[in-house]
Design a protein around this motif. Structure first.
Motif, PDB file in Angstrom:
ATOM      1  N   THR A   1      -4.444  -0.890   4.654  1.00 21.62           N
ATOM      2  CA  THR A   1      -3.433  -0.698   5.683  1.00 21.62           C
ATOM      3  C   THR A   1      -4.107  -0.593   7.042  1.00 21.62           C
ATOM      4  OG1 THR A   1      -1.571   0.689   6.397  1.00 21.62           O
ATOM      5  CG2 THR A   1      -3.454   1.813   5.448  1.00 21.62           C
TER       6      THR A   1
ATOM      7  N   HIS B   1      -0.556 -10.254   2.448  1.00 23.18           N
ATOM      8  CA  HIS B   1      -0.549  -9.517   3.705  1.00 23.18           C
ATOM      9  C   HIS B   1       0.871  -9.402   4.246  1.00 23.18           C
ATOM     10  CE1 HIS B   1      -4.874 -10.498   3.725  1.00 23.18           C
ATOM     11  NE2 HIS B   1      -5.019  -9.532   4.622  1.00 23.18           N
TER      12      HIS B   1
ATOM     13  N   ASN C   1       0.379  -2.763   9.536  1.00 20.04           N
ATOM     14  CA  ASN C   1       0.221  -3.873   8.602  1.00 20.04           C
ATOM     15  C   ASN C   1      -0.179  -3.326   7.236  1.00 20.04           C
ATOM     16  OD1 ASN C   1       0.501  -5.841  10.774  1.00 20.04           O
ATOM     17  ND2 ASN C   1      -1.592  -5.299  11.341  1.00 20.04           N
TER      18      ASN C   1
ATOM     19  N   LEU D   1       2.175  -8.510   7.894  1.00 19.78           N
ATOM     20  CA  LEU D   1       1.617  -8.315   9.224  1.00 19.78           C
ATOM     21  C   LEU D   1       2.712  -8.211  10.273  1.00 19.78           C
ATOM     22  CD1 LEU D   1      -1.167 -11.053   8.884  1.00 19.78           C
ATOM     23  CD2 LEU D   1      -1.406  -8.600   8.428  1.00 19.78           C
TER      24      LEU D   1
ATOM     25  N   TRP E   1     -10.874  -4.061   6.243  1.00 21.17           N
ATOM     26  CA  TRP E   1      -9.523  -4.613   6.373  1.00 21.17           C
ATOM     27  C   TRP E   1      -9.542  -6.076   6.795  1.00 21.17           C
ATOM     28  CZ3 TRP E   1      -4.394  -4.310   5.745  1.00 21.17           C
ATOM     29  CH2 TRP E   1      -3.579  -5.074   6.584  1.00 21.17           C
TER      30      TRP E   1
ATOM     31  N   ALA F   1      -1.725  -4.697   3.131  1.00 22.69           N
ATOM     32  CA  ALA F   1      -2.332  -5.784   2.367  1.00 22.69           C
ATOM     33  C   ALA F   1      -2.681  -5.296   0.972  1.00 22.69           C
ATOM     34  CB  ALA F   1      -3.581  -6.318   3.058  1.00 22.69           C
TER      35      ALA F   1
ATOM     36  N   TYR G   1       4.613 -12.525   6.548  1.00 23.14           N
ATOM     37  CA  TYR G   1       4.037 -12.355   5.216  1.00 23.14           C
ATOM     38  C   TYR G   1       3.170 -13.569   4.882  1.00 23.14           C
ATOM     39  CZ  TYR G   1       7.539  -8.705   4.766  1.00 23.14           C
ATOM     40  OH  TYR G   1       8.301  -7.585   4.966  1.00 23.14           O
TER      41      TYR G   1
END
Length: 296
Positions: free
Chosen positions: A158, A188, A173, A190, A13, A175, A196
């Motif tokens: 995630t 992303h 979060n 977040l 990640w 991605a 973003y």
């Protein structure tokens, strides 16, 4: 149809968008001076000494780290001690219970404050799948887990943190990305989907790399998107220069030179281009620094 086992292991990640993050974030020693010395003994004990002088307050801090590695049995043991009197132990066991599984125990102790912490972590990697989990025993306690699925260059990841005491998700979060040999793009979401970021990385040719990143905070000023662009150019096989600028007018320059095998020097400069002609600008408007690495 290709078998599932032909798929490579996707990045973790934290490494989604790593190429762009490295180009925009590394090799700019603008906050002071650092000296790093790395040595390895014949019996696989690696020592690392790191010293940092912060140009803002002129304070000097340092870390001493020793790492013993047994590659045959997949065991690593690391001990570190900092000038802030922080003691850290890190034990890693890899491929012991199952292939692709790594178990970790990370403990931290600050004797002066009687503060301690411990993390139990695991990482499991297989073709097309990469997941990590860690349990923070003293904070919360809380469990953080992330997972990345990958196929044909496409990545979906995630991350979430569950607070055991409160019984709720405290962080989540998302991605998505696409990685190719010459370029990569990543998106992303977040901070509980409030921030973003979109980034891209492109290796134009053997000597030039470029990258850009845009960040939008939904809780920040309206229509305020932070943009940062940068490039890296190899002068030869022992030196490169980097440059980046953001929409606030901060220009950063970096130069890295391998002086000889095992010896590397980096110089960094940050200029606030908005305040170049402002004689009243403070010392923080422009920054300069250097980094030296010795490895044997």
């Amino acid at each position: 149809m290709a078998a599932a086992s032909s798929q490579p292991v996707p990045p973790s990640w934290k490494d989604i968008g790593k190429a762009a993050n490295d180009l925009l974030g590394k090799d700019y020693p603008i906050h002071g001076s650092t000296l790093e010395v790395k040595t390895t003994t014949p019996n696989n004990v690696a020592f690392k000494v790191l010293g940092v002088r912060d140009s803002k307050d002129n304070k000097i801090s340092g870390d001493l780290e020793a790492k013993w590695t047994d590659k045959k049995n997949g065991v690593n043991f690391t001990q570190a001690w900092s000038t802030a009197n922080v003691l850290k132990n890190h034990v890693e066991l890899e491929n012991h219970i199952a292939k692709g599984l790594k178990l970790e125990l990370i403990t931290t102790l600050i004797p002066d404050k009687q503060t301690k912490n411990a993390l139990i972590a695991s990482t499991y990697k297989q073709p097309g799948f990469h997941t990590r989990q860690h349990l923070d025993l003293f904070k919360g306690p809380s469990v953080t887990a992330d997972a990345v699925l990958g196929r044909d260059g496409f990545l979906l990841g995630t991350e979430a943190t569950y607070d055991v005491k409160d019984g709720r998700l405290s962080k989540y979060n998302l991605a998505a990305a696409f990685h190719a040999p010459e370029y990569a793009v990543a998106l992303h979401a977040l901070s509980n989907l409030n921030v973003y970021t979109a980034s891209y990385y492109h290796r134009v040719n053997a000597d030039i790399e470029t990258s850009a990143r845009a960040t939008y905070d939904t809780k920040g000023p309206a229509s305020n998107v932070n943009l940062e662009v940068g490039t890296k150019t190899y002068l030869d096989n022992a030196a490169f220069v980097k440059a980046k600028i953001n929409n606030s007018g901060i220009l950063c320059l970096g130069y890295t030179q391998a002086l000889r095998p095992g010896v590397k020097a980096s110089l960094g400069l940050a200029l606030d281009t908005v305040k170049l002609s402002d004689n009243t600008a403070g010392a923080d408007a422009h920054k300069v620094g250097a980094s030296f690495v010795f490895e044997a």
